[in-house]
Design a protein around this motif. Structure first.
Motif, PDB file in Angstrom:
ATOM      1  N   GLN A 247       0.832  -1.210   0.000  1.00  0.00           N
ATOM      2  CA  GLN A 247       0.000   0.000   0.000  1.00  0.00           C
ATOM      3  C   GLN A 247       0.873   1.270   0.000  1.00  0.00           C
ATOM      4  O   GLN A 247       0.512   2.275  -0.601  1.00  0.00           O
ATOM      5  N   GLU A 248       2.028   1.207   0.660  1.00  0.00           N
ATOM      6  CA  GLU A 248       2.924   2.371   0.649  1.00  0.00           C
ATOM      7  C   GLU A 248       3.361   2.667  -0.779  1.00  0.00           C
ATOM      8  O   GLU A 248       3.425   3.815  -1.208  1.00  0.00           O
ATOM      9  N   ARG A 249       3.644   1.605  -1.525  1.00  0.00           N
ATOM     10  CA  ARG A 249       4.083   1.788  -2.909  1.00  0.00           C
ATOM     11  C   ARG A 249       2.942   2.322  -3.758  1.00  0.00           C
ATOM     12  O   ARG A 249       3.151   3.160  -4.641  1.00  0.00           O
ATOM     13  N   LEU A 250       1.723   1.845  -3.501  1.00  0.00           N
ATOM     14  CA  LEU A 250       0.564   2.333  -4.258  1.00  0.00           C
ATOM     15  C   LEU A 250       0.390   3.836  -4.039  1.00  0.00           C
ATOM     16  O   LEU A 250       0.175   4.602  -4.976  1.00  0.00           O
ATOM     17  N   ALA A 251       0.518   4.276  -2.774  1.00  0.00           N
ATOM     18  CA  ALA A 251       0.347   5.700  -2.462  1.00  0.00           C
ATOM     19  C   ALA A 251       1.410   6.522  -3.194  1.00  0.00           C
ATOM     20  O   ALA A 251       1.110   7.591  -3.746  1.00  0.00           O
ATOM     21  N   ILE A 252       2.647   6.022  -3.234  1.00  0.00           N
ATOM     22  CA  ILE A 252       3.724   6.756  -3.912  1.00  0.00           C
ATOM     23  C   ILE A 252       3.451   6.806  -5.421  1.00  0.00           C
ATOM     24  O   ILE A 252       3.610   7.849  -6.067  1.00  0.00           O
ATOM     25  N   ALA A 253       2.979   5.693  -5.978  1.00  0.00           N
ATOM     26  CA  ALA A 253       2.690   5.650  -7.414  1.00  0.00           C
ATOM     27  C   ALA A 253       1.574   6.641  -7.768  1.00  0.00           C
ATOM     28  O   ALA A 253       1.667   7.383  -8.747  1.00  0.00           O
ATOM     29  N   LEU A 254       0.544   6.656  -6.931  1.00  0.00           N
ATOM     30  CA  LEU A 254      -0.577   7.582  -7.173  1.00  0.00           C
ATOM     31  C   LEU A 254      -0.120   9.030  -7.139  1.00  0.00           C
ATOM     32  O   LEU A 254      -0.473   9.831  -8.004  1.00  0.00           O
ATOM     33  N   GLY A 255       0.657   9.364  -6.134  1.00  0.00           N
ATOM     34  CA  GLY A 255       1.162  10.729  -5.999  1.00  0.00           C
ATOM     35  C   GLY A 255       2.030  11.094  -7.202  1.00  0.00           C
ATOM     36  O   GLY A 255       1.941  12.208  -7.724  1.00  0.00           O
ATOM     37  N   SER A 256       2.838  10.132  -7.658  1.00  0.00           N
ATOM     38  CA  SER A 256       3.736  10.410  -8.786  1.00  0.00           C
ATOM     39  C   SER A 256       2.931  10.647 -10.066  1.00  0.00           C
ATOM     40  O   SER A 256       3.213  11.580 -10.831  1.00  0.00           O
ATOM     41  N   ALA A 257       1.914   9.812 -10.288  1.00  0.00           N
ATOM     42  CA  ALA A 257       1.087   9.981 -11.494  1.00  0.00           C
ATOM     43  C   ALA A 257       0.360  11.325 -11.443  1.00  0.00           C
ATOM     44  O   ALA A 257       0.294  12.055 -12.444  1.00  0.00           O
ATOM     45  N   ALA A 258      -0.166  11.673 -10.262  1.00  0.00           N
ATOM     46  CA  ALA A 258      -0.893  12.943 -10.130  1.00  0.00           C
ATOM     47  C   ALA A 258       0.067  14.122 -10.311  1.00  0.00           C
ATOM     48  O   ALA A 258      -0.290  15.148 -10.898  1.00  0.00           O
ATOM     49  N   ALA A 259       1.311  13.985  -9.833  1.00  0.00           N
ATOM     50  CA  ALA A 259       2.291  15.066  -9.982  1.00  0.00           C
ATOM     51  C   ALA A 259       2.649  15.251 -11.456  1.00  0.00           C
ATOM     52  O   ALA A 259       2.778  16.380 -11.935  1.00  0.00           O
ATOM     53  N   ALA A 260       2.784  14.128 -12.190  1.00  0.00           N
ATOM     54  CA  ALA A 260       3.110  14.223 -13.617  1.00  0.00           C
ATOM     55  C   ALA A 260       1.975  14.951 -14.357  1.00  0.00           C
ATOM     56  O   ALA A 260       2.210  15.819 -15.201  1.00  0.00           O
ATOM     57  N   GLU A 261       0.754  14.623 -13.982  1.00  0.00           N
ATOM     58  CA  GLU A 261      -0.403  15.256 -14.635  1.00  0.00           C
ATOM     59  C   GLU A 261      -0.433  16.757 -14.325  1.00  0.00           C
ATOM     60  O   GLU A 261      -0.673  17.584 -15.207  1.00  0.00           O
ATOM     61  N   ALA A 262      -0.174  17.088 -13.054  1.00  0.00           N
ATOM     62  CA  ALA A 262      -0.184  18.505 -12.665  1.00  0.00           C
ATOM     63  C   ALA A 262       0.924  19.267 -13.394  1.00  0.00           C
ATOM     64  O   ALA A 262       0.713  20.389 -13.873  1.00  0.00           O
ATOM     65  N   ALA A 263       2.094  18.630 -13.536  1.00  0.00           N
ATOM     66  CA  ALA A 263       3.215  19.300 -14.218  1.00  0.00           C
ATOM     67  C   ALA A 263       2.847  19.577 -15.671  1.00  0.00           C
ATOM     68  O   ALA A 263       3.102  20.664 -16.203  1.00  0.00           O
ATOM     69  N   LEU A 264       2.200  18.604 -16.291  1.00  0.00           N
ATOM     70  CA  LEU A 264       1.785  18.770 -17.693  1.00  0.00           C
ATOM     71  C   LEU A 264       0.767  19.907 -17.806  1.00  0.00           C
ATOM     72  O   LEU A 264       0.858  20.758 -18.694  1.00  0.00           O
ATOM     73  N   ARG A 265      -0.188  19.913 -16.869  1.00  0.00           N
ATOM     74  CA  ARG A 265      -1.226  20.959 -16.893  1.00  0.00           C
ATOM     75  C   ARG A 265      -0.606  22.347 -16.745  1.00  0.00           C
ATOM     76  O   ARG A 265      -0.914  23.272 -17.482  1.00  0.00           O
ATOM     77  N   HIS A 266       0.330  22.472 -15.789  1.00  0.00           N
ATOM     78  CA  HIS A 266       0.994  23.764 -15.579  1.00  0.00           C
ATOM     79  C   HIS A 266       1.802  24.159 -16.818  1.00  0.00           C
ATOM     80  O   HIS A 266       1.800  25.326 -17.228  1.00  0.00           O
ATOM     81  N   ALA A 267       2.486  23.178 -17.419  1.00  0.00           N
ATOM     82  CA  ALA A 267       3.324  23.472 -18.588  1.00  0.00           C
ATOM     83  C   ALA A 267       2.458  23.948 -19.762  1.00  0.00           C
ATOM     84  O   ALA A 267       2.794  24.921 -20.434  1.00  0.00           O
ATOM     85  N   ILE A 268       1.333  23.276 -19.960  1.00  0.00           N
ATOM     86  CA  ILE A 268       0.448  23.659 -21.076  1.00  0.00           C
ATOM     87  C   ILE A 268      -0.092  25.074 -20.851  1.00  0.00           C
ATOM     88  O   ILE A 268      -0.074  25.920 -21.750  1.00  0.00           O
ATOM     89  N   ALA A 269      -0.523  25.342 -19.611  1.00  0.00           N
ATOM     90  CA  ALA A 269      -1.065  26.680 -19.302  1.00  0.00           C
ATOM     91  C   ALA A 269       0.020  27.734 -19.531  1.00  0.00           C
ATOM     92  O   ALA A 269      -0.236  28.800 -20.092  1.00  0.00           O
ATOM     93  N   TYR A 270       1.230  27.402 -19.131  1.00  0.00           N
ATOM     94  CA  TYR A 270       2.328  28.365 -19.241  1.00  0.00           C
ATOM     95  C   TYR A 270       2.664  28.680 -20.703  1.00  0.00           C
ATOM     96  O   TYR A 270       2.769  29.829 -21.103  1.00  0.00           O
ATOM     97  N   VAL A 271       2.792  27.620 -21.520  1.00  0.00           N
ATOM     98  CA  VAL A 271       3.188  27.887 -22.916  1.00  0.00           C
ATOM     99  C   VAL A 271       2.065  28.583 -23.693  1.00  0.00           C
ATOM    100  O   VAL A 271       2.318  29.321 -24.634  1.00  0.00           O
ATOM    101  N   LYS A 272       0.825  28.383 -23.257  1.00  0.00           N
ATOM    102  CA  LYS A 272      -0.283  29.063 -23.944  1.00  0.00           C
ATOM    103  C   LYS A 272      -0.342  30.531 -23.565  1.00  0.00           C
ATOM    104  O   LYS A 272      -0.804  31.365 -24.316  1.00  0.00           O
ATOM    105  N   ASP A 273       0.128  30.816 -22.352  1.00  0.00           N
ATOM    106  CA  ASP A 273       0.027  32.170 -21.821  1.00  0.00           C
ATOM    107  C   ASP A 273       1.207  33.032 -22.271  1.00  0.00           C
ATOM    108  O   ASP A 273       1.095  34.237 -22.470  1.00  0.00           O
ATOM    109  N   ARG A 274       2.387  32.394 -22.435  1.00  0.00           N
ATOM    110  CA  ARG A 274       3.624  33.126 -22.655  1.00  0.00           C
ATOM    111  C   ARG A 274       3.728  33.589 -24.105  1.00  0.00           C
ATOM    112  O   ARG A 274       3.395  32.858 -25.021  1.00  0.00           O
ATOM    113  N   THR A 275       4.173  34.810 -24.287  1.00  0.00           N
ATOM    114  CA  THR A 275       4.409  35.273 -25.669  1.00  0.00           C
ATOM    115  C   THR A 275       5.915  35.449 -25.857  1.00  0.00           C
ATOM    116  O   THR A 275       6.625  35.809 -24.920  1.00  0.00           O
TER     117      THR A 275
END
Ligand SMILES: Cc1cc2nc3c(=O)[nH]c(=O)nc-3n(C[C@H](O)[C@H](O)[C@H](O)COP(=O)(O)OP(=O)(O)OC[C@H]3O[C@@H](n4cnc5c(N)ncnc54)[C@H](O)[C@@H]3O)c2cc1C
Length: 275
Positions: A247-275
């Motif tokens: 279960q400890e490994r599952l929690a770490i995997a979940l957090g890692s997947a969610a962090a990757a998704e958040a990083a992608l979301r932030h990156a997309i927002a940033y490149v769309k906003d930046r001129t």
């Protein structure tokens, strides 16, 4: 990709939690990072919201959920917002499975209601100044008194998440001397109340990340621990620790997947906003 793993109840919980995080955590998170942990009362707030008792059985004041999915929602929403609830994750994701699997009914009665309310915050102490990955090397000693009523604990632990604010710590101790023929034998888990005489919190360690989880050094000098605070059977700690790794490994995997998704979301927002 459309996910089918969560139902309407999980999504309603997610919406409530997202709102709570935005209103009550994001605005103060920077302060928590500076202090090194959330204020102690914040955990009681999580208890009031029911977040600490999701998987605690109803008879002990929790919601009695048996699925891990609500905890998964909490992990995803915290990661999405880039914040943490301090040592919540260790308390709810790591410690509860130990208490559920190995605590007696009397111990559950004693600890779980406070656990769910946030009155009893917990931590787990395995690592020592000279013992990390190789847990068989643990040297913190617990000696049973002659009348069998209490253990006397001596030793030191380090890197303990939640160690500064914890009220109850699951401490992995050596109850019989090291046996080179069976390196896994002789370790036990004692639930040590941090109000006990001889227990002390040493340095709160400064880290490069995870700034809101208090990571501490702990010391034990002739700490008397009642025999009824032994978790499970004497000598079985090594197998308990290995069992809960999934279960400890599952929690770490979940957090890692969610962090990757958040990083992608932030990156997309940033490149769309930046001129
Ligand atoms: C932020 C944070 C929070 C933590 N929270 C807790 C907690 O709440 N409770 C707790 O008990 N501990 C906690 N720890 C400690 C953590 O469990 C240990 O850091 C971990 O067990 C590794 O031990 P170590 O750091 O001594 O590294 P070591 O065991 O010294 O390992 C160093 C490196 O050597 C490698 N290595 C080790 N042995 C071998 C081998 N036999 N063969 C090949 N490679 C090997 C390891 O993979 C690693 O890369 C925490 C640590 C951190 C950083």
């Amino acid at each position: 990709m459309r996910r089918t793993v969560f139902n309407e109840d999980h999504e309603a919980f997610r919406a409530t939690l997202r709102d709570f995080i935005e209103k009550e955590v994001v605005p103060v998170h920077r302060e928590w990072e500076q202090v090194g942990h959330p204020p102690r009362d914040f955990y009681r707030r999580l208890g009031d919201l029911g977040v600490l008792g999701i998987e605690v059985p109803q008879e002990f004041g929790g919601a009695g959920e048996t699925s891990y999915k609500y905890q998964a929602v909490v992990t995803e929403e915290l990661t999405r917002a880039g914040v943490s609830f301090g040592s919540y994750s260790v308390h709810a994701n790591l410690i509860l499975p130990y208490l559920m699997a190995y605590a007696t009914q009397e111990q559950k009665k004693r600890w779980l209601p406070g656990f769910a309310r946030g009155d009893i915050m917990t931590a787990i102490a395995m690592t020592e100044p000279s013992t990390g990955s190789d847990l068989a090397n643990i040297s913190t000693r617990a000696t049973l008194s002659e009348d069998g009523r209490h253990y006397v604990v001596n030793g030191a632990k380090t890197f303990i998440t939640g160690g500064v604010l914890a009220d109850l710590i699951l401490v992995v101790v050596r109850t019989t001397p090291f046996d080179p023929g069976d390196r896994r034998a002789g370790l036990s888990i004692l639930c040590v109340e941090t109000a006990s005489e001889g227990f002390a919190v040493g340095r709160k360690l400064d880290k490069i990340g995870l700034k809101t989880t208090d990571t501490a050094e702990l010391s034990f000098s002739d700490v008397k621990v009642p025999a009824e605070n032994l978790l499970g059977q004497e000598g079985k700690a090594f197998s308990y620790l290995s069992h809960n790794l999934a279960q400890e490994r599952l929690a770490i995997a979940l957090g890692s997947a969610a962090a990757a998704e958040a990083a992608l979301r932030h990156a997309i927002a940033y490149v769309k906003d930046r001129t």
